[in-house]
Design an enzyme around this catalytic site. Structure first.
Site, mmCIF file in Angstrom:
data_model
loop_
_atom_site.group_PDB
_atom_site.id
_atom_site.type_symbol
_atom_site.label_atom_id
_atom_site.label_comp_id
_atom_site.label_asym_id
_atom_site.label_seq_id
_atom_site.Cartn_x
_atom_site.Cartn_y
_atom_site.Cartn_z
ATOM 1 C CE LYS A 305 -4.122 -2.110 1.958
ATOM 2 N NZ LYS A 305 -5.106 -2.145 3.022
ATOM 3 C CG ASP A 346 -8.140 0.009 3.353
ATOM 4 O OD1 ASP A 346 -8.980 -0.757 2.840
ATOM 5 O OD2 ASP A 346 -6.907 -0.173 3.288
HETATM 6 P P1 NAP Z 1 0.323 -4.614 9.008
HETATM 7 O O1 NAP Z 1 0.649 -3.303 8.402
HETATM 8 O O2 NAP Z 1 1.253 -5.758 8.779
HETATM 9 O O3 NAP Z 1 0.158 -4.418 10.581
HETATM 10 C C1 NAP Z 1 -0.019 -5.511 11.415
HETATM 11 C C2 NAP Z 1 -0.235 -5.052 12.849
HETATM 12 O O4 NAP Z 1 -0.550 -6.212 13.610
HETATM 13 C C3 NAP Z 1 0.997 -4.405 13.506
HETATM 14 O O5 NAP Z 1 0.585 -3.376 14.348
HETATM 15 C C4 NAP Z 1 1.585 -5.572 14.306
HETATM 16 O O6 NAP Z 1 2.298 -5.170 15.449
HETATM 17 C C5 NAP Z 1 0.340 -6.284 14.738
HETATM 18 N N1 NAP Z 1 0.602 -7.686 15.041
HETATM 19 C C6 NAP Z 1 0.903 -8.661 14.175
HETATM 20 N N2 NAP Z 1 1.091 -9.834 14.839
HETATM 21 C C7 NAP Z 1 0.911 -9.554 16.153
HETATM 22 C C8 NAP Z 1 0.975 -10.339 17.339
HETATM 23 N N3 NAP Z 1 1.261 -11.652 17.284
HETATM 24 N N4 NAP Z 1 0.728 -9.742 18.509
HETATM 25 C C9 NAP Z 1 0.436 -8.427 18.594
HETATM 26 N N5 NAP Z 1 0.360 -7.614 17.496
HETATM 27 C C10 NAP Z 1 0.599 -8.190 16.297
HETATM 28 O O7 NAP Z 1 -1.123 -5.119 8.543
HETATM 29 P P2 NAP Z 1 -2.367 -4.224 8.067
HETATM 30 O O8 NAP Z 1 -2.316 -3.936 6.613
HETATM 31 O O9 NAP Z 1 -2.483 -3.077 8.978
HETATM 32 O O10 NAP Z 1 -3.577 -5.253 8.258
HETATM 33 C C11 NAP Z 1 -4.043 -5.583 9.556
HETATM 34 C C12 NAP Z 1 -5.358 -6.309 9.456
HETATM 35 O O11 NAP Z 1 -6.331 -5.467 8.869
HETATM 36 C C13 NAP Z 1 -5.295 -7.550 8.576
HETATM 37 O O12 NAP Z 1 -5.900 -8.631 9.246
HETATM 38 C C14 NAP Z 1 -6.105 -7.176 7.362
HETATM 39 O O13 NAP Z 1 -6.781 -8.294 6.796
HETATM 40 C C15 NAP Z 1 -7.089 -6.201 7.942
HETATM 41 N N6 NAP Z 1 -7.639 -5.311 6.915
HETATM 42 C C16 NAP Z 1 -8.963 -5.381 6.690
HETATM 43 C C17 NAP Z 1 -9.549 -4.562 5.760
HETATM 44 C C18 NAP Z 1 -11.026 -4.682 5.537
HETATM 45 O O14 NAP Z 1 -11.522 -4.171 4.538
HETATM 46 N N7 NAP Z 1 -11.754 -5.299 6.441
HETATM 47 C C19 NAP Z 1 -8.788 -3.659 5.031
HETATM 48 C C20 NAP Z 1 -7.428 -3.574 5.300
HETATM 49 C C21 NAP Z 1 -6.863 -4.412 6.241
HETATM 50 P P3 NAP Z 1 3.870 -4.765 15.367
HETATM 51 O O15 NAP Z 1 3.906 -3.352 14.925
HETATM 52 O O16 NAP Z 1 4.337 -4.971 16.751
HETATM 53 O O17 NAP Z 1 4.489 -5.714 14.395
#
Ligand code: NAP
Length: 516
Positions: A305, A346
């Site tokens: 992104k 989003d």
């Molecule tokens: P990202 O940029 O990789 O961020 C992941 C986040 O999750 C980080 O803050 C990370 O913490 C945290 N995390 C990962 N594993 C963890 C663990 N074991 N314990 C605690 N924290 C943990 O991902 P993203 O793009 O933001 O996406 C996050 C979620 O949003 C995904 O599940 C995605 O499917 C969902 N999403 C949904 C939509 C929708 O339309 N519904 C749209 C976009 C995204 P750290 O910083 O400590 O690594």
């Protein structure tokens, strides 16, 4: 017209016949008999299978592949030739023979003599590279065409990355003779589908996932339904979802379902782009250099992104101010003359999901305490939306520094994830990937943070009801699922990319059916 041929690679005649029956029901337009997969390929079995397919009115390609190019065993040349001759006698429309084997002493003469006897049968002269792209695809094509001008030339190589697909598509686009060229492996998938748009002679599918004769073959049912095979032609507009991985994405089903309903000549593809900014840029530049591919735009997901925003910035394209503030784009549109623009849907998807599910106006969110859990891309979009609505936001994250840096950037507060236990927010939004399948047992917060006045919103949408939402519901909280956000962001993205409204009810039905 490009033929959708299904490769049958069973070890017995009976199993092959079952696979043929299923493939015919699912819309196979020709059958390739991979006779090398039979336990013992012999003339009688070859003739039997050819007649079985011909009785169903479909063309037959008979192949008894050499082991060096993906054959299942080291069958002697003489045996392979006998089997193929029996197939021709039984009415095969094509036989496939490898270019490298064609050059062996005596083989060309034998094949030419056999083909002269069966004038309705045509040679497919093939070359395969299972290790990677050919060193010089065009030179190899010229050599094969020159040696055997009456043959259908077939060139197949392995793509290690989606960026390896373009040379196959270039050759198909330029060449007017009957030609089959595609890339194997998951990274080569689009070349199999786009063969029809680019005028390839044929493409290969498998009867079902477990019965693929070569890496990357797509089940015939999926080709016909999800990838809209019957609707594709040279004018088909292309869209896609760029990410890594993208196999789980709902977008192809959603877009292609809406295209079907609107009778739109368009196709949406999953586009797995491995690597970082450099690979992302190369993919989009390769697309922009080929306007004849008719790509009109993309959804963009993890991890690209911010690369999407940077790419459009580098190209001097339009950046939606909201996407710039968030620092991430999930939508890239290709306009007239290859002008690119970037948007973020989003943020609006998340805010609309929250307000519409709760039945409140945005202004009613003013001064509400909100806890955003996570500090990645989704969190950025959600924080901007909540701040704009006047919420008081605290970001909780495993890596505190990331939460602090977001707090500084957007003017909210930051706290370590452990402090969520003592959090007194009303709205909890999970923006981590915790709870997402297959790790459905995880959740970022203990159940006791929720009470009857809480609102729990999970951005994770696989599964539909996460542990986070289940526990919140059990505590009497109101819940908003990630699917609600997905649906609303998809509606806005569809509008940006195609210029028309999707049928929202249909879009919702497709998403819910997929998630259930
Ligand atoms: P990202 O940029 O990789 O961020 C992941 C986040 O999750 C980080 O803050 C990370 O913490 C945290 N995390 C990962 N594993 C963890 C663990 N074991 N314990 C605690 N924290 C943990 O991902 P993203 O793009 O933001 O996406 C996050 C979620 O949003 C995904 O599940 C995605 O499917 C969902 N999403 C949904 C939509 C929708 O339309 N519904 C749209 C976009 C995204 P750290 O910083 O400590 O690594």
């Amino acid at each position: 017209m490009t033929i959708l041929a299904v490769s049958i690679s069973a070890e017995s005649v009976e199993k092959a016949q079952e696979q043929i029956d299923r493939s015919v029901c699912q819309g196979a337009e020709a059958i390739e008999l991979r006779l090398d997969f039979l336990e013992n390929p012999e003339e009688a079995a070859a003739a039997n299978l050819v007649k079985y397919v011909k009785a169903k009115g479909l063309p037959v390609i008979a192949t008894c592949r050499h082991i060096s190019e993906g054959g299942s065993a080291d069958w002697p040349t003489e045996k392979r030739l006998k089997v193929l001759t029996a197939a021709m006698e039984a009415g095969a429309d094509f036989i496939d023979w490898e270019f490298a084997q064609y050059l062996q002493p005596g083989v060309q003469e034998m094949l030419t003599a056999a083909l002269r006897r069966f004038r309705t049968c045509r040679l497919i002269l093939s070359a395969h590279d299972f290790h990677g792209p050919f060193e010089d695809l065009s030179a190899r094509y010229e050599a094969m065409r020159t040696l055997c001008p009456e043959a259908v030339v077939k060139l197949v190589y392995t793509a290690g990355h989606i960026n390896d697909c373009f040379e196959a598509m270039d050759l198909l686009y330029q060449e007017k003779e009957d030609l089959i060229v595609f890339a194997m492996g998951p990274a080569g998938m689009i070349t199999r589908i786009l063969a029809k748009k680019l005028g390839g002679f044929l493409t290969f599918a498998c009867p079902e996932e477990a019965a693929a004769a070569a890496p990357g073959q797509i089940p015939v049912r999926k080709m016909k339904t999800l990838y809209r095979w019957d609707a594709l032609n040279r004018q088909t507009e292309l869209y896609g979802i760029i990410g890594n991985p993208v196999g789980h994405s709902l977008s192809p089903a959603v877009y292609n379902g809406c295209f079907d309903a609107q009778g739109r000549n368009a196709l949406h593809l999953p586009l797995e782009v491995g690597g970082g900014q450099a690979e992302f840029n190369l993919f989009l530049q390769s697309v922009l250099q080929r306007p004849w591919l008719d790509f009109r735009g993309f959804g963009v997901t993890l991890p690209h992104k911010s690369s999407a925003l940077e790419f459009v910035h580098q190209e001097g394209g339009y950046l939606e101010p909201l996407a710039e503030r968030i620092g991430a784009a999930n939508t890239v549109k290709i306009g007239h003359n290859g002008q690119v623009s970037a948007y973020n849907t989003d943020c609006v998807g998340a805010l609309n999901a929250l307000t519409e599910t709760l039945g409140v106006e945005r202004k009613e969110l003013r001064n509400q305490e909100a806890a955003v859990i996570g500090a990645g891309g989704a969190a950025r979009a959600v924080i901007v939306g909540l701040m704009d609505a006047g919420c008081r936001v605290t970001v909780y994250n495993r890596t505190l520094e990331k939460a602090q840096s977001l707090a500084e950037e957007f003017g909210c507060r930051a706290a370590p994830l452990e402090e969520i236990r003592s959090c007194r927010a009303r709205i909890f939004i999970n923006c981590t990937s915790l709870g997402m399948a297959p790790n459905t047992d995880s959740t970022p917060v203990p159940a006791e943070v929720f009470g009857p006045n809480s609102v729990a919103f999970d951005t994770v949408y696989v599964p539909l009801e996460t542990r986070f939402l289940r526990e919140a519901k059990a505590a009497g909280a109101r819940v908003v699922s990630g699917a609600e956000m997905f649906i609303r962001q998809a509606v806005v993205q569809y509008r940006h990319l195609t210029g028309v409204e999707p049928d929202e009810l249909l879009l919702r039905r497709i998403v819910m059916e997929k998630l259930k």
